[in-house]
Design a protein around this motif. Structure first.
Motif, PDB file in Angstrom:
ATOM      1  N   CYS A 179       0.670 -14.030 -12.369  1.00 25.97           N
ATOM      2  CA  CYS A 179      -0.072 -12.992 -13.098  1.00 25.97           C
ATOM      3  C   CYS A 179       0.605 -11.635 -13.088  1.00 25.97           C
ATOM      4  O   CYS A 179       0.144 -10.712 -13.774  1.00 25.97           O
ATOM      5  N   GLY A 180       1.662 -11.474 -12.300  1.00 24.65           N
ATOM      6  CA  GLY A 180       2.380 -10.205 -12.264  1.00 24.65           C
ATOM      7  C   GLY A 180       1.764  -9.160 -11.354  1.00 24.65           C
ATOM      8  O   GLY A 180       2.249  -8.021 -11.316  1.00 24.65           O
ATOM      9  N   HIS A 181       0.727  -9.501 -10.622  1.00 27.89           N
ATOM     10  CA  HIS A 181       0.076  -8.531  -9.742  1.00 27.89           C
ATOM     11  C   HIS A 181       1.035  -8.130  -8.621  1.00 27.89           C
ATOM     12  O   HIS A 181       1.783  -8.957  -8.085  1.00 27.89           O
ATOM     13  N   ILE A 182       1.015  -6.857  -8.237  1.00 28.34           N
ATOM     14  CA  ILE A 182       1.879  -6.372  -7.164  1.00 28.34           C
ATOM     15  C   ILE A 182       1.400  -6.936  -5.823  1.00 28.34           C
ATOM     16  O   ILE A 182       0.205  -6.872  -5.493  1.00 28.34           O
ATOM     17  N   LEU A 183       2.341  -7.490  -5.061  1.00 27.70           N
ATOM     18  CA  LEU A 183       2.016  -8.094  -3.779  1.00 27.70           C
ATOM     19  C   LEU A 183       2.488  -7.203  -2.634  1.00 27.70           C
ATOM     20  O   LEU A 183       3.389  -6.382  -2.811  1.00 27.70           O
ATOM     21  N   ALA A 184       1.903  -7.386  -1.492  1.00 26.46           N
ATOM     22  CA  ALA A 184       2.307  -6.680  -0.271  1.00 26.46           C
ATOM     23  C   ALA A 184       2.451  -7.693   0.838  1.00 26.46           C
ATOM     24  O   ALA A 184       1.650  -7.717   1.789  1.00 26.46           O
ATOM     25  N   ILE A 185       3.439  -8.571   0.708  1.00 27.29           N
ATOM     26  CA  ILE A 185       3.643  -9.646   1.680  1.00 27.29           C
ATOM     27  C   ILE A 185       4.234  -9.073   2.963  1.00 27.29           C
ATOM     28  O   ILE A 185       5.286  -8.434   2.932  1.00 27.29           O
TER      29      ILE A 185
END
Length: 272
Positions: free
Chosen positions: A260-266
């Motif tokens: 979905c292109g959502h920004i991740l914070a892994i």
């Protein structure tokens, strides 16, 4: 006018209250993550592993005098475990509909009537599959930073379950005089040779039923081997559910969800 005597509260809890406390205690032991619950779950898991080892070697031990004693003892343990899990379940209806529970009932039937269900004894190895559904082992791997080995472990257990299940079936229905199957080891040897498509040809199953059994063994075996190979050699991905679309696996250095292109914070590996 005399006042009515007030009833003293009973010092002993009502049966319904005691029953509820028992259920909460069992639920905390079976599904909790506190140290006491984990110790209990590891103890149950260790007993389950010992039982599975007995199931694997059961065809070899059937003629021994102690076999029935061990068999009935395991039946009692399994019945107690099933009863406790039923009490611990929040919804008995949801619990009874689980495939793993039905597998345990089948296993229990073969233990309670080993002579009546002698031809179904090979189904006991399915207990290994139900054990793999317990999250205790995989949760321990995740905590130690070995999450990438979870898929490998599950695929390996599925393959082992298939091997011993087919071996038990072949030993039960095809081991007879003149068949070339002299014992349980021969059945295991044939199963491994068939699953790996080696096909030495020194042992063959007679008749149409034998050919169909070999065909099913090869198809299922190849599928499970491919699944294990995929788990071993696929690129490593971290488990991090996307807040937007809930995609659970991503590349370790992913910045955006590929779905979905959502920004991740892994978080980094080993980070608190």
């Amino acid at each position: 006018m005399d006042k009515p005597l007030s009833r003293r509260p009973s010092a002993r809890p009502q049966p319904s209250v005691r029953h509820a406390k028992w259920r909460e205690t069992l639920r905390a032991l079976y599904v909790g993550d506190e140290p006491r619950a984990e110790r209990f779950q590891w103890a149950v898991g260790t007993v389950d592993l010992a039982i599975i080892v007995f199931f694997i070697f059961a065809p070899v031990l059937e003629g021994r005098p102690s076999f029935l004693w061990i068999d009935y003892s395991i039946a009692v343990l399994l019945a107690v475990d099933l009863s406790a899990r039923a009490l611990a379940a929040r919804s008995f209806r949801a619990w009874i509909l689980r495939p793993t529970v039905w597998v345990d009932f089948v296993v229990l039937a073969t233990l309670l009537a080993p002579l009546t269900f002698a031809n179904l004894g090979f189904l006991r190895i399915l207990r290994l599959w139900t054990l793999s559904k317990n999250d205790l082992f995989w949760r321990s791997l995740r905590r130690r930073g070995y999450r990438e080995w979870e898929d490998v472990g599950r695929a390996s257990i599925n393959l082992l379950t298939c091997l011993f299940l087919i071996t038990g079936f072949i030993y039960t229905f095809f081991a007879e005089d003149g068949s070339g199957l002299e014992g349980y080891v021969d059945a295991l040897y044939f199963t491994v040779a068939t699953v790996t498509t080696t096909g030495f040809g020194d042992i063959t199953l007679p008749g149409t039923a034998g050919k169909l059994t070999a065909i099913v063994t090869m198809i299922v075996g190849i599928s499970l081997f491919v699944r294990l190979a995929q788990a071993l050699f696929k690129p490593y991905k971290v488990f991090f559910p996307c807040p937007k679309c809930a995609l659970q696996r991503h590349e370790p250095d992913a910045v955006h969800c590929k779905a979905c292109g959502h920004i991740l914070a892994i978080p980094d590996e080993g980070a608190d």
